[in-house]
Design a protein around this motif. Structure first.
Motif, PDB file in Angstrom:
ATOM      1  N   ASP A   1     -47.512 -11.558 -46.854  1.00 28.56           N
ATOM      2  CA  ASP A   1     -48.756 -11.725 -47.618  1.00 28.56           C
ATOM      3  C   ASP A   1     -48.939 -13.166 -48.057  1.00 28.56           C
ATOM      4  O   ASP A   1     -49.944 -13.498 -48.692  1.00 28.56           O
ATOM      5  CB  ASP A   1     -48.742 -10.832 -48.863  1.00 28.56           C
ATOM      6  N   LEU A   2     -47.995 -14.034 -47.723  1.00 34.54           N
ATOM      7  CA  LEU A   2     -47.972 -15.404 -48.223  1.00 34.54           C
ATOM      8  C   LEU A   2     -48.171 -16.405 -47.099  1.00 34.54           C
ATOM      9  O   LEU A   2     -47.939 -16.108 -45.926  1.00 34.54           O
ATOM     10  CB  LEU A   2     -46.618 -15.693 -48.899  1.00 34.54           C
ATOM     11  N   SER A   3     -48.565 -17.613 -47.461  1.00 35.06           N
ATOM     12  CA  SER A   3     -48.500 -18.717 -46.504  1.00 35.06           C
ATOM     13  C   SER A   3     -47.030 -19.000 -46.215  1.00 35.06           C
ATOM     14  O   SER A   3     -46.141 -18.613 -46.974  1.00 35.06           O
ATOM     15  CB  SER A   3     -49.155 -19.965 -47.093  1.00 35.06           C
ATOM     16  N   ARG A   4     -46.787 -19.707 -45.098  1.00 39.33           N
ATOM     17  CA  ARG A   4     -45.390 -20.028 -44.772  1.00 39.33           C
ATOM     18  C   ARG A   4     -44.760 -20.870 -45.878  1.00 39.33           C
ATOM     19  O   ARG A   4     -43.601 -20.670 -46.250  1.00 39.33           O
ATOM     20  CB  ARG A   4     -45.319 -20.744 -43.428  1.00 39.33           C
ATOM     21  N   ALA A   5     -45.511 -21.789 -46.445  1.00 40.06           N
ATOM     22  CA  ALA A   5     -44.960 -22.650 -47.499  1.00 40.06           C
ATOM     23  C   ALA A   5     -44.576 -21.831 -48.733  1.00 40.06           C
ATOM     24  O   ALA A   5     -43.495 -22.027 -49.315  1.00 40.06           O
ATOM     25  CB  ALA A   5     -45.967 -23.725 -47.876  1.00 40.06           C
ATOM     26  N   ASP A   6     -45.446 -20.908 -49.134  1.00 44.80           N
ATOM     27  CA  ASP A   6     -45.137 -20.088 -50.308  1.00 44.80           C
ATOM     28  C   ASP A   6     -44.000 -19.119 -50.010  1.00 44.80           C
ATOM     29  O   ASP A   6     -43.174 -18.827 -50.881  1.00 44.80           O
ATOM     30  CB  ASP A   6     -46.376 -19.311 -50.752  1.00 44.80           C
ATOM     31  N   SER A   7     -43.948 -18.633 -48.773  1.00 50.69           N
ATOM     32  CA  SER A   7     -42.843 -17.753 -48.387  1.00 50.69           C
ATOM     33  C   SER A   7     -41.516 -18.498 -48.433  1.00 50.69           C
ATOM     34  O   SER A   7     -40.495 -17.957 -48.864  1.00 50.69           O
ATOM     35  CB  SER A   7     -43.084 -17.197 -46.982  1.00 50.69           C
TER      36      SER A   7
END
Length: 279
Positions: free
Chosen positions: A159-165
């Motif tokens: 559910d997240l962008s790769r950066a937030d993940s």
């Protein structure tokens, strides 16, 4: 915040899943404590209260840890408590929750995006994909494999962008106990003899709620629905509910409060019916 009608506040035991530590439950634990419950969140053997970064740096304590050792640990802890708790488990912790209820422990149980016990053969492609980094190398059966940031994004952070993940990976991800993974998979076709076997027809089992995330890649709703069909062979209460647009990270994804409140309200309501003397 949800306000259960029951005046008695039974203790709650929260069991984390594979690739996680007790910190994954920080959200629900804080909410339940604010409502007046004693909340106990012990780490699996080999994890304890260590920080995720510390475990990633030195994961040797996870090597060789198996399902029986983990479930026995939680069973001993619960047996030592002055009153029986509500038991909630996430992912593999959801399998352990079912096994503990099968042992006659707990006044109610919740599997949050739980995997399946022995005899539940549903195995969607996304589930197989999430397990490949471990299952593809049987020679590492007793080791503790890391989860890459890329694989974490598919498994937990979809559910997240790769950066937030990647930020979530740094905050919470740890190596797997490979033995747990292999034992769980090898148990699936062994309905009665597998390590994760439960008695689906057990009449006096505490009420059990299975919670699904609509876009969960690890344990999608097909798994909980298949488990519910097995449990429907018996008379004890088992229900399943699906929350759309939720990933495997149900305990911390935005909107987790709705799920935490539903789980607590459900367990209090049905525990009061099944175990009125405990409420």
């Amino acid at each position: 915040m949800s306000q259960p009608k029951h005046t008695h506040k039974p203790p709650i035991v929260l069991i984390h899943g594979l690739w996680m530590t007790p910190s994954s439950w920080d959200t629900w634990a804080r909410r339940y404590r604010d409502l007046g419950h004693q909340v106990i969140v012990p780490g699996w053997p080999g994890i304890g209260d260590r920080a995720p970064a510390d475990i990633r740096e030195d994961p040797r304590s996870l090597e060789g840890v198996g399902i029986v050792e983990i479930v026995d640990f939680y069973a001993d802890l619960i047996a030592s408590m002055p009153e029986q708790p509500i038991i909630m488990g996430h992912s593999f912790g959801g399998i352990f929750t079912q096994m503990l209820l099968d042992r006659g422990l707990g006044i109610a149980g919740v599997g949050v995006a739980p995997g399946q016990p022995a005899g539940v053969l549903a195995l969607p492609f996304s589930t197989l994909r999430t397990g490949l980094p471990v299952l593809s190398n049987p020679f590492r059966f007793g080791k503790a494999s890391p989860i890459s940031k890329r694989h974490f994004h598919y498994t937990f952070g979809n559910d997240l962008s790769r950066a937030d993940s990647d930020l979530e990976w740094a905050a919470s991800a740890v190596n797997s106990s490979n033995r747990v993974f292999f034992e769980g998979v090898l148990s699936l076709p062994k309905k009665k003899s597998g390590i994760t076997a439960v008695d689906f027809r057990k009449a006096d089992r505490a009420p059990l709620l299975l919670i699904s995330g609509g876009i969960d890649h690890v344990a999608p709703p097909a798994i909980q629905k298949a488990a519910l069909r097995k449990y429907s062979e018996g008379t004890a209460l088992v229900e399943q509910i699906e929350f759309p647009d939720r990933t495997h990270r149900l305990v911390s994804q935005d909107g987790w409060e709705e799920i935490a409140d539903y789980a607590l309200d459900w367990t209090l309501r049905h525990a009061a019916t099944r175990f009125p003397q405990a409420m």
